[in-house]
Enzyme design. Structure first.
Site, PDB file in Angstrom:
ATOM      1  N   ALA A 110       2.940   6.079  -0.458  1.00 21.23           N
ATOM      2  CA  ALA A 110       4.076   6.791   0.140  1.00 21.23           C
ATOM      3  C   ALA A 110       4.297   6.282   1.558  1.00 21.23           C
ATOM      4  O   ALA A 110       3.435   5.611   2.131  1.00 21.23           O
ATOM      5  CB  ALA A 110       3.852   8.298   0.149  1.00 21.23           C
ATOM      6  N   PHE A 111       5.467   6.637   2.118  1.00 19.23           N
ATOM      7  CA  PHE A 111       5.811   6.127   3.457  1.00 19.23           C
ATOM      8  C   PHE A 111       4.838   6.589   4.522  1.00 19.23           C
ATOM      9  O   PHE A 111       4.760   6.000   5.594  1.00 19.23           O
ATOM     10  CB  PHE A 111       7.248   6.530   3.817  1.00 19.23           C
ATOM     11  CG  PHE A 111       7.451   7.968   4.240  1.00 19.23           C
ATOM     12  CD1 PHE A 111       7.511   8.988   3.313  1.00 19.23           C
ATOM     13  CD2 PHE A 111       7.612   8.289   5.580  1.00 19.23           C
ATOM     14  CE1 PHE A 111       7.715  10.312   3.699  1.00 19.23           C
ATOM     15  CE2 PHE A 111       7.825   9.603   5.987  1.00 19.23           C
ATOM     16  CZ  PHE A 111       7.872  10.619   5.038  1.00 19.23           C
ATOM     17  N   LYS A 112       4.083   7.627   4.235  1.00 16.76           N
ATOM     18  CA  LYS A 112       3.141   8.166   5.237  1.00 16.76           C
ATOM     19  C   LYS A 112       2.139   7.120   5.682  1.00 16.76           C
ATOM     20  O   LYS A 112       1.644   7.157   6.795  1.00 16.76           O
ATOM     21  CB  LYS A 112       2.385   9.352   4.658  1.00 16.76           C
ATOM     22  CG  LYS A 112       3.235  10.394   4.007  1.00 16.76           C
ATOM     23  CD  LYS A 112       4.018  11.187   4.997  1.00 16.76           C
ATOM     24  CE  LYS A 112       4.828  12.252   4.295  1.00 16.76           C
ATOM     25  NZ  LYS A 112       5.460  13.164   5.205  1.00 16.76           N
ATOM     26  N   ASP A 113       1.789   6.186   4.778  1.00 20.70           N
ATOM     27  CA  ASP A 113       0.791   5.169   5.137  1.00 20.70           C
ATOM     28  C   ASP A 113       1.251   4.319   6.325  1.00 20.70           C
ATOM     29  O   ASP A 113       0.419   3.852   7.108  1.00 20.70           O
ATOM     30  CB  ASP A 113       0.534   4.229   3.953  1.00 20.70           C
ATOM     31  CG  ASP A 113      -0.216   4.907   2.815  1.00 20.70           C
ATOM     32  OD1 ASP A 113      -1.147   5.686   3.080  1.00 20.70           O
ATOM     33  OD2 ASP A 113       0.134   4.641   1.646  1.00 20.70           O
ATOM     34  N   LEU A 116       0.268   6.487   9.204  1.00 21.42           N
ATOM     35  CA  LEU A 116      -1.113   7.009   9.270  1.00 21.42           C
ATOM     36  C   LEU A 116      -2.165   5.910   9.325  1.00 21.42           C
ATOM     37  O   LEU A 116      -3.237   6.110   9.904  1.00 21.42           O
ATOM     38  CB  LEU A 116      -1.345   8.001   8.131  1.00 21.42           C
ATOM     39  CG  LEU A 116      -0.735   9.358   8.508  1.00 21.42           C
ATOM     40  CD1 LEU A 116      -0.420  10.199   7.286  1.00 21.42           C
ATOM     41  CD2 LEU A 116      -1.647  10.135   9.451  1.00 21.42           C
TER      42      LEU A 116
END
Ligand code: PLP
Ligand SMILES: N[C@@H](CCOP(=O)(O)O)C(=O)O
Length: 462
Positions: A110-113, A116
């Site tokens: 997901a784009f969170k990587d 993060l």
């Protein structure tokens, strides 16, 4: 670079301090005291750079002197070295006007990587300098949790407690969190919604009994460093499609308003952006706020796009601050009113200042239809969140001469049931997630009360 709180009372901090602080001590969110600017010539000079170098150029003014240019480049090279695509965030064309920006090539899909992976390294860097430690408390509707856990699992000086709403994330999302075996990772399923979990996280930052003993840190997008890293891919997409000479529109599947606020930051920095389209599911507080000025939260309705099942959108406060005159004390008053009534009206200045934004809402039928259209007409399989973005992009009526980029925020295999219902095809997980369904899960279940969660965290934090 100094950072100020949207509520006007917390001390201003530098980048390292703001990264470790997460939420401001007055309950507000940190934003840069002014926006760094790039000229068109400076943006044009970024064309063709590898993603890690582009990231360093875009982040440099935010980081100030907290990292040397060389150290910043070492960190971006490490963070983006783990992505499965050489371009990190590749663009895929759907038709004459529409593109998708694939943000799901990181370790947890997901784009969170994108943010993060960088944030985990920043924690290590800044904590290492002072030999400090951090107790992270986070809330997730599915994707932040796994991306944050992947980024910090095994770190000596960081412990993470991640709250997710029980039964309201997909099996893949839950397993990506609960099968990670590391002594510093604690998963908690609560009775309630993501909004309930997020409210508990904010409350723990203000709980003096807890903060007297533990330094609490944030991995949610209340942490400025998350948004900073997300600004980069707006530049990457624009540069590939003719920027800065050509203006683009972006359609952003939205929940907590972090991703689309990063687009606002890119525009503030000088990137030509025609329109930011805020795409919501039936949990449409942001659509109502932007189209009618009515920011009023109802209860959360579970949908096939669970990561966007959010009604109280943390980062909307950053927008209201930035476009409404940057008056922290007035905004604090407005937010106190919202906390009590769970409703507020945008001021005229806020509505006028948000003119770059438009919005659209997709119901479950619209979401399925967009997945089907992308698959049958363009040969692209989208996840339900991205499909909501695509629905909004096509509904927004943007001038056909302007490219519209939908942010593809998750890999379709995270939501196989919804994708299969819409397209008839069940997407398979990429090899990089390994034997997810063979691994044992570990998490505790707690009632949805602040006291139960706080006592568990205090009882287990080292
Ligand atoms: C897959 C996916 N799409 C979209 C969103 C919404 O992003 P934001 O909360 O930054 O608005 C989320 C969660 O944040 C998500 O996990
Ligand atoms: N959709 C998110 C919710 C948390 O948002 P964040 O961007 O503030 O971390 C999730 O998947 O967890």
């Amino acid at each position: 670079m100094k950072y100020v709180s949207t509520r006007g009372e917390a001390p201003s901090l530098d980048f390292a301090e703001v990264t470790l602080a997460g939420l401001a001590s007055d309950g507000g969110l940190y934003v840069p005291e002014s926006w760094p600017q790039f000229s068109a010539a400076e943006i044009a000079a970024m064309r063709g750079l590898p993603y890690a170098e582009l990231a360093a150029r875009v982040m440099e003014p935010f980081v100030g002197d907290c990292l040397t240019p060389q150290r910043l480049r070492e960190l971006t090279a490490k963070a983006y070295g783990r992505f499965a695509h050489k371009a990190v965030t590749p663009l895929v064309q759907l038709d004459e006007q529409h593109w998708v920006l694939e943000l799901f090539h990181g370790p947890t899909l997901a784009f969170k990587d994108v943010a993060l992976q960088m944030l985990g390294l920043l924690f290590e860097e800044f904590l290492g300098r002072e030999e400090g430690s951090l107790t992270i408390v986070g809330a997730t509707s599915g994707d932040t949790g796994s991306a944050a856990i992947d980024a910090v699992a095994g770190l000596d000086n960081v412990e993470i407690f991640m709250l997710h709403p029980k039964g309201r994330v997909s099996d893949v999302q839950r397993r990506q969190m609960t099968t990670v075996r590391a002594p510093n990772v604690h998963n908690i399923a609560i009775d309630g919604s993501f909004d309930d979990a997020q409210a508990m996280v904010k409350r723990i930052f203000a709980d003096k009994d807890v903060t007297a003993k533990h330094r609490i840190g944030a991995v949610n997008s209340i942490n400025w460093a998350r948004l900073m890293a997300q600004v980069v891919y707006y530049f990457a997409a624009s540069l590939q499609l003719g920027g800065p000479e050509r203006s683009l529109a972006f359609s952003v599947p939205t929940g907590n308003f972090g991703d689309v606020f990063a687009g606002h930051v890119a525009a503030r920095m000088g990137l030509p952006i025609e329109q930011l389209i805020v795409a919501t599911n039936v949990n449409d507080i942001l659509h109502r706020a932007l189209s009618e000025g009515d920011y009023s939260a109802g209860s959360v309705t579970p949908t096939s796009a669970p990561s966007m099942d959010i009604q109280v959108s943390s980062n909307f406060e950053r927008l209201l601050f930035d476009v409404g005159g940057r008056d922290g004390l007035a905004l604090a008053e407005q937010m106190r009113g919202f906390d009590t009534a769970k409703a507020m009206r945008l001021t005229n200045a806020q509505t006028k200042g948000a003119a770059l934004f438009t919005s659209a809402r997709a119901d479950e039928g619209d979401t399925s239809q967009a997945m089907r259209w992308a698959y049958e007409q363009c040969g692209e399989m989208l996840d339900p969140h991205t499909a909501i973005g695509l629905h909004a992009a096509r509904a927004a009526g943007i001038d056909p001469a302007i490219p519209v980029v939908t942010l593809a925020t998750a890999h379709p295999a995270k939501f196989p049931d919804a994708v299969e219902r819409a397209t008839g095809i069940r997407p398979g997980l990429p090899a990089r997630v390994g034997d997810l369904f063979a691994r044992e899960e570990s998490f505790v279940e707690l009632p949805g009360t602040y006291e139960a969660v706080r006592d568990h965290i205090v009882g287990h934090a080292t």
